[in-house]
Design a protein around this motif. Structure first.
Motif, PDB file in Angstrom:
ATOM      1  N   UNK B   1       0.941  -1.000   0.031  1.00 45.95           N
ATOM      2  CA  UNK B   1      -0.278   0.280  -0.308  1.00 45.95           C
ATOM      3  C   UNK B   1       0.968   1.031   0.031  1.00 45.95           C
ATOM      4  N   UNK B   2       2.357   1.121   0.991  1.00 51.17           N
ATOM      5  CA  UNK B   2       3.355   2.345   0.910  1.00 51.17           C
ATOM      6  C   UNK B   2       3.736   2.303  -0.329  1.00 51.17           C
ATOM      7  N   UNK B   3       3.814   1.520  -0.847  1.00 53.18           N
ATOM      8  CA  UNK B   3       4.555   1.242  -1.934  1.00 53.18           C
ATOM      9  C   UNK B   3       4.385   1.652  -2.934  1.00 53.18           C
ATOM     10  N   UNK B   4       3.033   1.916  -2.868  1.00 54.76           N
ATOM     11  CA  UNK B   4       1.980   2.088  -3.866  1.00 54.76           C
ATOM     12  C   UNK B   4       1.212   3.824  -3.752  1.00 54.76           C
ATOM     13  N   UNK B   6       3.466   5.950  -2.467  1.00 54.02           N
ATOM     14  CA  UNK B   6       4.783   6.373  -2.812  1.00 54.02           C
ATOM     15  C   UNK B   6       5.073   6.555  -4.593  1.00 54.02           C
ATOM     16  N   UNK B   7       5.107   5.227  -5.081  1.00 56.91           N
ATOM     17  CA  UNK B   7       4.875   5.570  -6.793  1.00 56.91           C
ATOM     18  C   UNK B   7       3.526   5.957  -6.764  1.00 56.91           C
ATOM     19  N   UNK B   8       2.960   6.609  -6.919  1.00 53.65           N
ATOM     20  CA  UNK B   8       1.967   7.867  -8.070  1.00 53.65           C
ATOM     21  C   UNK B   8       3.049   9.048  -8.156  1.00 53.65           C
ATOM     22  N   UNK B  20       0.467  11.383   0.215  1.00 51.14           N
ATOM     23  CA  UNK B  20       0.235  10.290   0.033  1.00 51.14           C
ATOM     24  C   UNK B  20      -0.797  10.825  -0.443  1.00 51.14           C
ATOM     25  N   UNK B  21      -0.984  10.403  -1.407  1.00 52.47           N
ATOM     26  CA  UNK B  21      -2.317  10.891  -2.204  1.00 52.47           C
ATOM     27  C   UNK B  21      -3.593   9.867  -2.047  1.00 52.47           C
ATOM     28  N   UNK B  22      -3.231   8.055  -2.089  1.00 53.86           N
ATOM     29  CA  UNK B  22      -4.692   7.202  -1.473  1.00 53.86           C
ATOM     30  C   UNK B  22      -4.406   8.347  -0.094  1.00 53.86           C
ATOM     31  N   UNK B  23      -4.045   7.889   0.573  1.00 62.77           N
ATOM     32  CA  UNK B  23      -3.656   8.113   2.054  1.00 62.77           C
ATOM     33  C   UNK B  23      -5.133   9.359   2.146  1.00 62.77           C
ATOM     34  N   UNK B  24      -4.798  10.409   1.653  1.00 65.74           N
ATOM     35  CA  UNK B  24      -5.404  11.456   1.486  1.00 65.74           C
ATOM     36  C   UNK B  24      -6.763  11.875   0.836  1.00 65.74           C
ATOM     37  N   UNK B 186      -4.322  17.079  -4.513  1.00 64.12           N
ATOM     38  CA  UNK B 186      -4.868  16.238  -3.747  1.00 64.12           C
ATOM     39  C   UNK B 186      -6.376  16.971  -3.040  1.00 64.12           C
ATOM     40  N   UNK B 187      -6.069  18.772  -2.578  1.00 61.78           N
ATOM     41  CA  UNK B 187      -6.727  18.881  -2.261  1.00 61.78           C
ATOM     42  C   UNK B 187      -8.003  19.486  -3.178  1.00 61.78           C
ATOM     43  N   UNK B 188      -7.505  19.966  -4.691  1.00 60.24           N
ATOM     44  CA  UNK B 188      -8.347  19.968  -5.404  1.00 60.24           C
ATOM     45  C   UNK B 188      -9.897  19.333  -5.244  1.00 60.24           C
ATOM     46  N   UNK B 189      -9.029  18.162  -5.717  1.00 62.18           N
ATOM     47  CA  UNK B 189      -9.933  16.591  -5.387  1.00 62.18           C
ATOM     48  C   UNK B 189     -10.959  16.488  -3.889  1.00 62.18           C
ATOM     49  N   UNK B 190      -9.848  16.292  -3.171  1.00 62.11           N
ATOM     50  CA  UNK B 190     -10.698  16.383  -1.809  1.00 62.11           C
ATOM     51  C   UNK B 190     -12.306  17.587  -1.895  1.00 62.11           C
ATOM     52  N   UNK B 191     -11.823  18.616  -2.009  1.00 64.82           N
ATOM     53  CA  UNK B 191     -13.182  19.620  -2.173  1.00 64.82           C
ATOM     54  C   UNK B 191     -14.077  19.658  -3.066  1.00 64.82           C
TER      55      UNK B 191
END
Lengths: 101, 213
Positions: B1-4, B6-8, B20-24, B186-191
């Motif tokens: 998961x973290x490797x994924x 980190x590789x984004x 951490x894009x997925x984590x966000x 990520x901010x814009x995507x989450x809003x």
């Protein structure tokens, strides 16, 4: 988290194009028109359920495309299903309780 | 998961080594689920009382303005469209276009609140508001409950629109200042996700309140 999915994440599939957004938008407008039209026909008890069915189609379009769920990471998709179950199981319990009173 | 994560591609471009894009996104979805439960409870209350006071809900619902409700539905759907357009534009490094769509989204959110102001204003002028004398003395229990649900549900939703307006304006500034960009959005995507949730709730509120008659 497999290699297939990673390759998807890395190319342009990740970004949904303007065209797709417009198609979904017009679909949503059509379904809104349908909701208003169907409400004018008296189906008795069924009216509410038909309206909820159309609303759920609209919600599915918004979640899958505008909210990107269709292309999302497996973990996010899995958690979404769990959240829906957590919401609707109590709904089911309340309805069953009400119907047997 | 973290490797994924980190590789984004986003993380590679981001200035933040801990990005951490997925984590966000997972974190933000958790917040959205709490919203789902908040509104889910209100919807459950609606369904319960609808079964109990079917006739009264039909009568009370007929006093709502379908034209304004449908208009606001179109306004919110359009604002959802401009929201995703803004994200796509930013991802394609078209900053000006992204700001243009974000600005439109803010305008549609304002338009929604203006329509709401006139709707609530009209109800108030007829003496219809929570705990009003006219509701208490001249209407049945079912009608009182319908209007109670109407004000609480559209009020909670309206509050979310106002908070969304603030969040959208904040995003406008961040994109303007290049603090969010094609490498870190990520901010814009989450809003955006939050804004679509506000739209989703309205998709159910509109038929339940305005078309129940």
């Amino acid at each position: 988290m497999g290699s297939h999915e990673q390759s998807h994440d890395h190319d342009d599939h990740h970004i949904i194009g303007y065209g797709t957004h417009l198609v979904i938008y017009f679909g949503l407008l059509l379904l809104t028109g349908l909701t208003v039209a169907v409400a004018r026909v008296n189906l008795g008890e069924l009216n509410l359920w038909v309206a909820m069915l159309v609303a759920t189609f609209k919600a599915a379009l918004v979640i899958l495309y505008f909210m990107h769920m269709k292309y999302e990471h497996k973990l996010i998709q899995f958690l979404f299903v769990i959240a829906l179950l957590a919401l609707f199981l109590p709904y089911g319990a309340v309805f069953i309780d009400y119907l047997h009173r | 998961m973290s490797s994924h994560a980190a590789s984004h591609p986003q993380d590679a471009h981001s200035n933040n080594p801990h990005a951490d894009y997925i984590g966000d996104k997972v974190g933000f979805w958790f917040f959205l689920y709490t919203e789902l439960v908040l509104f889910g409870g209100l919807f459950l209350g609606y369904f319960f009382y609808h079964m109990k006071y079917k006739e009264a809900f039909h009568e009370a619902g007929s006093h709502l303005n379908v034209f304004m409700g449908a208009g606001n539905t179109v306004v919110l759907l359009t604002s959802s469209l401009t929201m995703v357009m803004s994200l796509t534009a930013l991802q394609r490094k078209q900053k000006g276009l992204s700001l243009f769509y974000l600005g439109l989204t803010i305008l549609f959110a304002l338009a929604f609140m203006v329509v709401k102001y006139f709707e609530w204003g009209a109800k108030f002028s007829y003496g219809l508001y929570p705990g009003s004398e006219i509701l208490q003395t001249q209407h049945s229990d079912g009608v009182v409950i319908f209007y109670g649900l109407y004000f609480v549900m559209t009020g909670t939703h309206g509050l979310h629109v106002v908070l969304g307006l603030i969040a959208l304006s904040w995003m406008f500034v961040l994109v303007w200042q290049d603090k969010i960009h094609a490498g870190d959005y990520a901010y814009l995507e989450n809003v955006g996700l939050y804004w679509h949730l506000v739209d989703l709730i309205w998709i159910y509120l509109f038929p339940l309140l305005y078309l129940v008659a």
